[in-house]
Write a protein that holds these residues in place. Structure first.
Motif, short mmCIF file in Angstrom:
data_model
loop_
_atom_site.label_atom_id
_atom_site.label_comp_id
_atom_site.label_asym_id
_atom_site.label_seq_id
_atom_site.Cartn_x
_atom_site.Cartn_y
_atom_site.Cartn_z
N PRO A 1 12.44 -1.75 -18.01
CA PRO A 1 13.14 -1.94 -16.80
C PRO A 1 14.42 -3.01 -16.58
O PRO A 1 15.26 -2.86 -16.00
N LEU A 2 14.40 -3.90 -17.54
CA LEU A 2 15.55 -5.07 -17.99
C LEU A 2 16.78 -4.19 -18.62
O LEU A 2 17.92 -4.25 -17.92
N ILE A 3 16.56 -3.40 -19.47
CA ILE A 3 17.60 -2.40 -19.92
C ILE A 3 18.02 -1.50 -19.08
O ILE A 3 19.38 -1.29 -18.99
N CYS A 4 17.27 -0.98 -18.28
CA CYS A 4 17.50 0.09 -17.35
C CYS A 4 18.63 -0.82 -16.26
O CYS A 4 19.46 -0.18 -15.51
N ALA A 5 18.04 -2.01 -15.84
CA ALA A 5 18.92 -2.58 -14.79
C ALA A 5 20.46 -2.89 -15.51
O ALA A 5 21.26 -3.01 -14.82
N ALA A 6 20.25 -3.31 -16.70
CA ALA A 6 21.62 -3.78 -17.42
C ALA A 6 22.46 -2.43 -17.36
O ALA A 6 23.94 -2.31 -16.95
N ILE A 7 21.98 -1.28 -17.57
CA ILE A 7 22.71 0.00 -17.45
C ILE A 7 23.09 0.17 -16.29
O ILE A 7 24.49 0.67 -15.97
N SER A 8 22.23 -0.02 -15.19
CA SER A 8 22.68 0.22 -13.74
C SER A 8 23.84 -0.49 -13.32
O SER A 8 24.52 -0.16 -12.67
N THR A 9 24.07 -1.68 -13.79
CA THR A 9 25.26 -2.36 -13.58
C THR A 9 26.47 -1.78 -13.82
O THR A 9 27.45 -2.13 -13.25
N HIS A 10 26.61 -0.91 -14.78
CA HIS A 10 27.98 -0.35 -15.23
C HIS A 10 29.05 -1.50 -15.80
O HIS A 10 30.08 -1.03 -15.65
N ASP A 11 28.26 -2.31 -16.17
CA ASP A 11 29.04 -3.37 -16.92
C ASP A 11 29.36 -3.49 -18.37
O ASP A 11 28.40 -3.90 -19.23
N PRO A 12 30.68 -3.28 -18.64
CA PRO A 12 30.62 -3.24 -20.13
C PRO A 12 30.38 -4.55 -20.98
O PRO A 12 30.02 -4.15 -22.28
N GLN A 13 30.33 -5.43 -20.31
CA GLN A 13 29.78 -6.76 -21.17
C GLN A 13 28.41 -6.73 -21.71
O GLN A 13 28.24 -7.49 -22.65
N GLU B 1 0.77 -1.43 -0.06
CA GLU B 1 0.06 0.01 -0.07
C GLU B 1 0.84 1.18 -0.12
O GLU B 1 0.43 2.28 -0.53
N SER B 2 2.07 1.31 0.42
CA SER B 2 3.08 2.27 0.72
C SER B 2 3.74 2.82 -0.61
O SER B 2 4.27 3.57 -0.56
N LEU B 3 3.57 2.13 -1.83
CA LEU B 3 4.34 1.96 -2.77
C LEU B 3 3.28 1.99 -4.04
O LEU B 3 2.47 1.02 -4.20
N HIS B 4 3.59 3.07 -4.92
CA HIS B 4 2.69 2.87 -6.15
C HIS B 4 3.33 1.98 -7.08
O HIS B 4 4.68 1.70 -7.26
N PRO B 5 2.54 1.16 -7.87
CA PRO B 5 2.88 0.19 -8.98
C PRO B 5 3.96 0.70 -9.79
O PRO B 5 4.99 0.05 -10.09
N ARG B 6 4.09 1.88 -10.09
CA ARG B 6 5.01 2.51 -11.12
C ARG B 6 6.28 2.60 -10.22
O ARG B 6 7.64 2.36 -11.03
N ASP B 7 6.38 2.91 -9.12
CA ASP B 7 7.65 3.18 -8.30
C ASP B 7 8.33 1.79 -8.07
O ASP B 7 9.31 1.68 -8.13
N VAL B 8 7.31 0.81 -8.01
CA VAL B 8 7.61 -0.69 -7.75
C VAL B 8 8.60 -1.14 -8.94
O VAL B 8 9.71 -1.69 -8.81
N HIS B 9 7.95 -0.89 -10.20
CA HIS B 9 8.60 -1.47 -11.45
C HIS B 9 9.60 -0.58 -11.80
O HIS B 9 10.76 -0.86 -12.31
#
Length: 179
Positions: A90-102, A48-56
């Motif tokens: 969100p998947l691409i965002c997560a990959a970018i967030s790793t800062h992993d050149p691979q 209840e404390s989180l909006h679904p958009r924030d969750v994703h």
């Protein structure tokens, strides 16, 4: 661990403080493929404390980032075109967030995605991360400027131009990446 167990753990992850989140990630890492798929497909229950958009857009991206850092094959072996577009961002965002050149080639490959939102996500990342400024990225950005719907858009064209301008700010220490 069943998919239902994993979904329950993800729901618990969303409301847990830092140290507890770490323990949940470690537990999820015992079955990374199941955990990753469940994270991509998560549709609640939402706290209840989180909006679904924030969750994703935030919490699940953070969870996927942690899983990708430990298990890069989850991204490198997936076919982005076979993933629902609402899950790709969100998947691409997560990959970018790793800062992993691979992950560079797959991230840059997303510039060919049908969704302009995916393209903009990658363009903005190119502006922020030197390792994404590859010859292929520049080629794809220049190609995007020839696409009529982007070239004539006062909203989309500036994203492409800003990403291209970032190439003037950086020369990679990796000669293979230099233009």
């Amino acid at each position: 661990m069943t998919a239902k167990d994993v979904t329950s753990m993800i729901a618990e992850y969303l409301t847990s403080p830092g140290p507890e989140k770490r323990a949940i990630v470690e537990k999820l890492a015992e079955t990374p493929d199941v955990a990753f798929t469940a994270t991509l497909r998560f549709r609640g229950p939402y706290p209840e404390s989180l909006h679904p958009r924030d969750v994703h857009d935030t919490h699940l991206v953070d969870l996927m980032t942690e899983l990708l850092k430990q298990f890069p094959h989850l991204f490198t072996e997936c076919e982005l075109k076979n993933i629902d577009r609402f899950q790709r961002q969100p998947l691409i965002c997560a990959a970018i967030s790793t800062h992993d050149p691979q992950f560079t080639d797959a991230i840059i490959g997303a510039l060919k995605d049908r969704s302009i939102y995916i393209k903009i996500l990658v363009m903005d990342a190119i502006g922020r991360h030197h390792y994404l400024r590859t010859a292929e990225a520049k080629k794809q950005l220049e190609r995007l400027l020839t696409v009529k719907s982007i070239a004539e858009s006062n909203c989309d064209r500036p994203h492409v131009e800003k990403a291209l301008a970032a190439f003037n700010d950086c020369v990679s220490s990796n000669p293979k990446r230099n233009l």
